[in-house]
Design a protein around this motif. Structure first.
Motif, PDB file in Angstrom:
ATOM      1  N   UNK A   1       0.852  -1.189   0.000  1.00 51.17           N
ATOM      2  CA  UNK A   1       0.000   0.000   0.000  1.00 51.17           C
ATOM      3  C   UNK A   1       0.890   1.242   0.000  1.00 51.17           C
ATOM      4  N   UNK A   2       0.457   2.281  -0.702  1.00 52.06           N
ATOM      5  CA  UNK A   2       1.273   3.491  -0.788  1.00 52.06           C
ATOM      6  C   UNK A   2       1.397   4.174   0.559  1.00 52.06           C
ATOM      7  N   UNK A   3       0.275   4.401   1.241  1.00 55.14           N
ATOM      8  CA  UNK A   3       0.275   5.005   2.572  1.00 55.14           C
ATOM      9  C   UNK A   3      -0.384   4.035   3.548  1.00 55.14           C
ATOM     10  N   UNK A   4       0.432   3.311   4.292  1.00 54.85           N
ATOM     11  CA  UNK A   4      -0.069   2.279   5.192  1.00 54.85           C
ATOM     12  C   UNK A   4      -0.961   2.874   6.272  1.00 54.85           C
ATOM     13  N   UNK A   5      -0.613   4.044   6.796  1.00 52.90           N
ATOM     14  CA  UNK A   5      -1.414   4.640   7.860  1.00 52.90           C
ATOM     15  C   UNK A   5      -2.830   4.950   7.384  1.00 52.90           C
ATOM     16  N   UNK A   6      -2.982   5.380   6.144  1.00 50.02           N
ATOM     17  CA  UNK A   6      -4.315   5.649   5.607  1.00 50.02           C
ATOM     18  C   UNK A   6      -5.121   4.359   5.479  1.00 50.02           C
ATOM     19  N   UNK A   7      -4.475   3.281   5.048  1.00 50.05           N
ATOM     20  CA  UNK A   7      -5.159   1.997   4.931  1.00 50.05           C
ATOM     21  C   UNK A   7      -5.620   1.498   6.294  1.00 50.05           C
ATOM     22  N   UNK A   8      -4.798   1.691   7.310  1.00 48.43           N
ATOM     23  CA  UNK A   8      -5.185   1.255   8.659  1.00 48.43           C
ATOM     24  C   UNK A   8      -6.366   2.065   9.173  1.00 48.43           C
ATOM     25  N   UNK A   9      -6.382   3.353   8.915  1.00 49.12           N
ATOM     26  CA  UNK A   9      -7.518   4.171   9.348  1.00 49.12           C
ATOM     27  C   UNK A   9      -8.806   3.768   8.624  1.00 49.12           C
TER      28      UNK A   9
ATOM     29  N   UNK B   1      -2.193   0.898  16.573  1.00 56.75           N
ATOM     30  CA  UNK B   1      -2.776   1.609  17.728  1.00 56.75           C
ATOM     31  C   UNK B   1      -3.083   3.060  17.359  1.00 56.75           C
ATOM     32  N   UNK B   2      -2.195   3.694  16.623  1.00 57.53           N
ATOM     33  CA  UNK B   2      -2.424   5.077  16.224  1.00 57.53           C
ATOM     34  C   UNK B   2      -3.630   5.205  15.293  1.00 57.53           C
TER      35      UNK B   2
ATOM     36  N   UNK C   1      -7.462  -1.135  19.507  1.00 60.49           N
ATOM     37  CA  UNK C   1      -7.124  -1.451  20.894  1.00 60.49           C
ATOM     38  C   UNK C   1      -6.792  -2.937  21.018  1.00 60.49           C
ATOM     39  N   UNK C   2      -6.206  -3.292  22.150  1.00 63.63           N
ATOM     40  CA  UNK C   2      -5.858  -4.695  22.434  1.00 63.63           C
ATOM     41  C   UNK C   2      -5.057  -5.289  21.276  1.00 63.63           C
TER      42      UNK C   2
END
Length: 243
Positions: free
Chosen positions: A138-146, A218-219, A223-224
């Protein structure tokens, strides 16, 4: 955000990475599962079985299997009665999965071309979100996680399996040699595509280490969170809950 992102060992513009990753998976789609067997000695099947046992798919649960292209994970979860949407940014990978599902007589799956960073689904749609050997592309992993967090219901669970770097002494050196020297040659011999598999090996080295990726989950709001290493962390199962 940075002006560049990693494509293997290169730093490229985000839109270039998206295009080049798409090209890699279009190139390898027809041989993807054969190559997984060749590169892992068949162990990827055991890892995927273990992964699905952790997910614990239940009858009638709605599960989004992102980057699920060829259906390996989705088939296992559908056998347990889950209602699975197989999503992938690459239509060639989805086409392989659809053909495999038809060959198996499976018709209870949904297939959708989706970008993990900009899913078209409404909030709180799914009971579980899975992604296996896909999030490092993925290009932006943080965006995919959100986005994963957004589309999950409260009480929903996130499960990701991804390659990383092993911390086992001795094995680490063998693993590095195999990834950088042997894997591309297997790709050349089996799929006539050395460069795509060179990228896949390099992308593993650029992916965050398990502790760092757990911090990212987590960001994103989970949770957990938990990390389950396999082969000293060469593969890891990551999980978290939306609560």
């Amino acid at each position: 955000m940075s002006d560049t992102v990693s494509f293997g060992y290169e730093d490229v513009a985000p839109e270039e990475k998206t295009a080049r990753v798409s090209g890699v998976f279009s190139n390898v789609a027809s041989k993807y599962d054969i190559m997984n067997d060749a590169m892992s000695g068949g162990m990827h099947r055991l890892w995927k079985d273990q992964f699905v046992r952790r997910v614990k798919p239940q009858p009638d649960e709605a599960i989004l299997d992102m980057a699920g292209g060829t259906g390996d994970i989705a088939f296992r979860m559908a056998e347990r009665g889950a209602e699975v949407v197989v999503a992938d940014i690459n239509q060639d990978m989805l086409d392989v999965g659809i053909e495999r599902a038809m060959d198996r007589g499976l018709d209870g799956l949904s297939w959708s071309q989706q970008n993990a960073e900009t899913l078209t689904y409404p909030d709180r749609q799914f009971d579980a979100y899975t992604i296996v050997f896909g999030i490092r592309n993925v290009t932006y992993i943080d965006k995919a996680l959100r986005e994963a967090h957004r589309v999950l219901k409260y009480g929903g669970r996130f499960y990701c399996m991804e390659f990383s770097t092993t911390e086992w002494g001795g094995f680490k050196e063998v693993y590095d040699l195999y990834s950088h020297k042997i894997m591309p040659q297997i790709g050349k011999a089996v799929a006539n595509d050395e460069e795509s598999y060179r990228y896949l090996a390099e992308s593993i080295r650029r992916f965050p280490k398990p502790a760092e990726f757990e911090r990212m989950t987590r960001e994103a709001g989970f949770a957990r969170t938990k990390v389950e290493p396999i082969l000293g962390g060469a593969v890891a199962i990551h999980s978290g809950w939306k609560i």
